[in-house]
Design a protein around this motif. Sequence first.
Motif, PDB file in Angstrom:
ATOM      1  N   THR A 137       0.818  -1.219   0.000  1.00 21.30           N
ATOM      2  CA  THR A 137       0.000   0.000   0.000  1.00 21.30           C
ATOM      3  C   THR A 137       0.854   1.272   0.000  1.00 21.30           C
ATOM      4  N   ARG A 138       2.170   1.131   0.112  1.00 17.47           N
ATOM      5  CA  ARG A 138       3.084   2.282   0.088  1.00 17.47           C
ATOM      6  C   ARG A 138       2.726   3.306   1.156  1.00 17.47           C
ATOM      7  N   SER A 139       2.257   2.844   2.298  1.00 16.77           N
ATOM      8  CA  SER A 139       1.851   3.756   3.364  1.00 16.77           C
ATOM      9  C   SER A 139       3.048   4.325   4.099  1.00 16.77           C
ATOM     10  N   THR A 140       2.859   5.510   4.644  1.00 21.47           N
ATOM     11  CA  THR A 140       3.902   6.128   5.466  1.00 21.47           C
ATOM     12  C   THR A 140       3.719   5.746   6.932  1.00 21.47           C
ATOM     13  N   GLY A 141       2.471   5.710   7.377  1.00 21.04           N
ATOM     14  CA  GLY A 141       2.178   5.348   8.767  1.00 21.04           C
ATOM     15  C   GLY A 141       2.719   6.344   9.776  1.00 21.04           C
ATOM     16  N   SER A 142       2.694   7.638   9.428  1.00 16.67           N
ATOM     17  CA  SER A 142       3.258   8.675  10.313  1.00 16.67           C
ATOM     18  C   SER A 142       2.616   8.653  11.695  1.00 16.67           C
ATOM     19  N   SER A 143       1.305   8.393  11.749  1.00 11.18           N
ATOM     20  CA  SER A 143       0.596   8.508  13.031  1.00 11.18           C
ATOM     21  C   SER A 143       0.990   7.412  14.018  1.00 11.18           C
ATOM     22  N   ILE A 144       1.533   6.299  13.533  1.00 11.10           N
ATOM     23  CA  ILE A 144       1.900   5.226  14.466  1.00 11.10           C
ATOM     24  C   ILE A 144       3.418   5.053  14.579  1.00 11.10           C
ATOM     25  N   ALA A 145       4.176   5.942  13.925  1.00  9.06           N
ATOM     26  CA  ALA A 145       5.649   5.824  13.959  1.00  9.06           C
ATOM     27  C   ALA A 145       6.158   5.934  15.398  1.00  9.06           C
ATOM     28  N   GLY A 146       7.110   5.104  15.742  1.00  9.22           N
ATOM     29  CA  GLY A 146       7.756   5.186  17.047  1.00  9.22           C
ATOM     30  C   GLY A 146       6.940   4.617  18.195  1.00  9.22           C
ATOM     31  N   THR A 147       5.827   3.956  17.915  1.00  8.42           N
ATOM     32  CA  THR A 147       4.974   3.444  18.993  1.00  8.42           C
ATOM     33  C   THR A 147       5.105   1.934  19.190  1.00  8.42           C
ATOM     34  N   ASN A 148       5.964   1.298  18.393  1.00  5.68           N
ATOM     35  CA  ASN A 148       6.145  -0.149  18.488  1.00  5.68           C
ATOM     36  C   ASN A 148       4.838  -0.895  18.240  1.00  5.68           C
ATOM     37  N   THR A 149       3.970  -0.320  17.384  1.00  3.84           N
ATOM     38  CA  THR A 149       2.698  -0.980  17.065  1.00  3.84           C
ATOM     39  C   THR A 149       2.548  -1.301  15.582  1.00  3.84           C
ATOM     40  N   ALA A 150       3.432  -0.759  14.732  1.00  2.00           N
ATOM     41  CA  ALA A 150       3.306  -1.019  13.291  1.00  2.00           C
ATOM     42  C   ALA A 150       3.473  -2.509  13.029  1.00  2.00           C
ATOM     43  N   ASN A 151       2.684  -3.003  12.109  1.00  2.00           N
ATOM     44  CA  ASN A 151       2.814  -4.408  11.733  1.00  2.00           C
ATOM     45  C   ASN A 151       4.069  -4.570  10.851  1.00  2.00           C
ATOM     46  N   PRO A 152       5.025  -5.373  11.283  1.00  2.00           N
ATOM     47  CA  PRO A 152       6.273  -5.503  10.511  1.00  2.00           C
ATOM     48  C   PRO A 152       6.169  -6.464   9.324  1.00  2.00           C
ATOM     49  N   ILE A 153       4.998  -7.143   9.183  1.00  2.00           N
ATOM     50  CA  ILE A 153       4.906  -8.250   8.214  1.00  2.00           C
ATOM     51  C   ILE A 153       5.056  -7.784   6.764  1.00  2.00           C
ATOM     52  N   ALA A 154       4.405  -6.663   6.391  1.00  2.00           N
ATOM     53  CA  ALA A 154       4.451  -6.234   4.991  1.00  2.00           C
ATOM     54  C   ALA A 154       5.901  -5.996   4.532  1.00  2.00           C
ATOM     55  N   MET A 155       6.674  -5.334   5.396  1.00  2.00           N
ATOM     56  CA  MET A 155       8.071  -5.073   5.004  1.00  2.00           C
ATOM     57  C   MET A 155       8.889  -6.371   5.026  1.00  2.00           C
ATOM     58  N   LEU A 156       8.604  -7.267   5.964  1.00  2.00           N
ATOM     59  CA  LEU A 156       9.318  -8.552   5.979  1.00  2.00           C
ATOM     60  C   LEU A 156       8.943  -9.393   4.756  1.00  2.00           C
ATOM     61  N   ASN A 157       7.668  -9.308   4.338  1.00  2.00           N
ATOM     62  CA  ASN A 157       7.289  -9.985   3.096  1.00  2.00           C
ATOM     63  C   ASN A 157       8.029  -9.386   1.897  1.00  2.00           C
ATOM     64  N   ALA A 158       8.200  -8.050   1.924  1.00  2.00           N
ATOM     65  CA  ALA A 158       8.964  -7.399   0.848  1.00  2.00           C
ATOM     66  C   ALA A 158      10.406  -7.913   0.850  1.00  2.00           C
ATOM     67  N   LEU A 193      -4.409  -5.916  13.334  1.00  2.00           N
ATOM     68  CA  LEU A 193      -5.081  -7.204  13.121  1.00  2.00           C
ATOM     69  C   LEU A 193      -5.917  -7.570  14.355  1.00  2.00           C
ATOM     70  N   ASN A 194      -6.281  -6.555  15.126  1.00  2.00           N
ATOM     71  CA  ASN A 194      -7.073  -6.719  16.351  1.00  2.00           C
ATOM     72  C   ASN A 194      -6.320  -7.475  17.442  1.00  2.00           C
ATOM     73  N   GLY A 195      -5.007  -7.502  17.359  1.00  2.00           N
ATOM     74  CA  GLY A 195      -4.218  -8.158  18.392  1.00  2.00           C
ATOM     75  C   GLY A 195      -3.673  -7.152  19.383  1.00  2.00           C
ATOM     76  N   THR A 196      -2.853  -7.647  20.324  1.00  2.00           N
ATOM     77  CA  THR A 196      -2.274  -6.752  21.328  1.00  2.00           C
ATOM     78  C   THR A 196      -0.752  -6.810  21.308  1.00  2.00           C
ATOM     79  N   ALA A 197      -0.197  -7.567  20.366  1.00  2.00           N
ATOM     80  CA  ALA A 197       1.258  -7.727  20.330  1.00  2.00           C
ATOM     81  C   ALA A 197       1.932  -6.443  19.853  1.00  2.00           C
ATOM     82  N   LYS A 198       3.153  -6.239  20.320  1.00  2.00           N
ATOM     83  CA  LYS A 198       3.991  -5.146  19.847  1.00  2.00           C
ATOM     84  C   LYS A 198       4.674  -5.589  18.546  1.00  2.00           C
TER      85      LYS A 198
END
Length: 348
Positions: free
Chosen positions: A271-292, A327-332
Amino acid sequence: AQRPNGLLRARYGGRNVVTMLPGAGIGPELMGYVKEVFLKGGIPVDFETVQIDPKSDNNDDLKYAIMSIRRNGVCIKGNIETQSLDSAIFSRNVVLRNELDLFVNIINVQSCNNISSRHKNVNVIVVRQNTEGEYAMLEHEGVKGVVESMKVITKTNSTRLARYAFELAKNNGRAKVTAIHKANIMKLSDGLFLETCRNMSLNYPDIKFDDMIIDNCCMQLVSNPHQFDVMVMPNLYGSIVSNVICGLVGGAGLISGKNYGDHYAVFEPATRSTGSSIAGTNTANPIAMLNASADMLEHLGHKMHCYKIRKAICETLNENKIHTPDLNGTAKSSDVVQNIIKHIVTYT
Ligand code: ADP
Ligand code: MG
């Protein structure tokens, strides 16, 4: 450093060097996870990292990044921001794709069983024109209050895109290619695109070809995405359709996208998202970049390392069910990454 398909890759002493453009927002932290997984997994890839200052009023950083990709052949990137107020400084993401002639963007969207999502068993490949169409950035205000924006569709780029879509379908055992367009309104531009796809389909009699208007396509995607197989479309429709499909299977944090031209390959979240609003919160889903990063390893020929990352992602999501808030989870973010690493180091 030449691959059979012509795409370049740098390789020194058995290790690959790839360009890393962290970009803005959550980009830098996601790249940190990629580096950690590669380090712990013993993956023989080194990163040449180039930071691009979003506020810069020149494109020196960008030129350096492009030169680095030309040298290495391969790049992994986050979304680059362009905050310059100078209207002559265009979107750097677009400039990068155009300069490297990355004419196709491919997103393979497969749903994951144990994730809460709108639809299950989705498996669609989007083949998007990546360098022209509505992204020509040819805009002007000829008369005050009247702005014109040029949409450019060429036969050359439509032909190679259509060929790419049908070859991809053929090589992956896919049954159908659907061209998405608005040729009923944009009769010349989208008309050329549609006609080019239709002509290309004649060379592939074993693959079914049909077409759909973009507005109906959006409705059909939301109500019955299972009817789609491979989809091919101009640039702006591709941007919207990619985001719709990613949303259907779990959002911006899961799926990766590939950008290819005749010489270079660039990997990023779909999706080429920036995700500015969640940056630095340890909540971003790392999967998309790991899939890349796994797509990148596949491209580099590191099949086993690619397989291990994909398997560890699958086990983390489906069996361990370690899910970030999107993904409705609570993991960091770090919980997901550590679990993936835990799996990877056990695979022999
Ligand atoms: P854009 O850069 O196109 O404006 P955003 O950065 O606004 O896109 O992302 C769209 C939405 O997706 C936002 O709500 C953002 O927080 C979310 N998002 C994007 N990437 C991720 C991610 N990796 N993990 C979780 N949420 C994400
Ligand atoms: Mg945004």
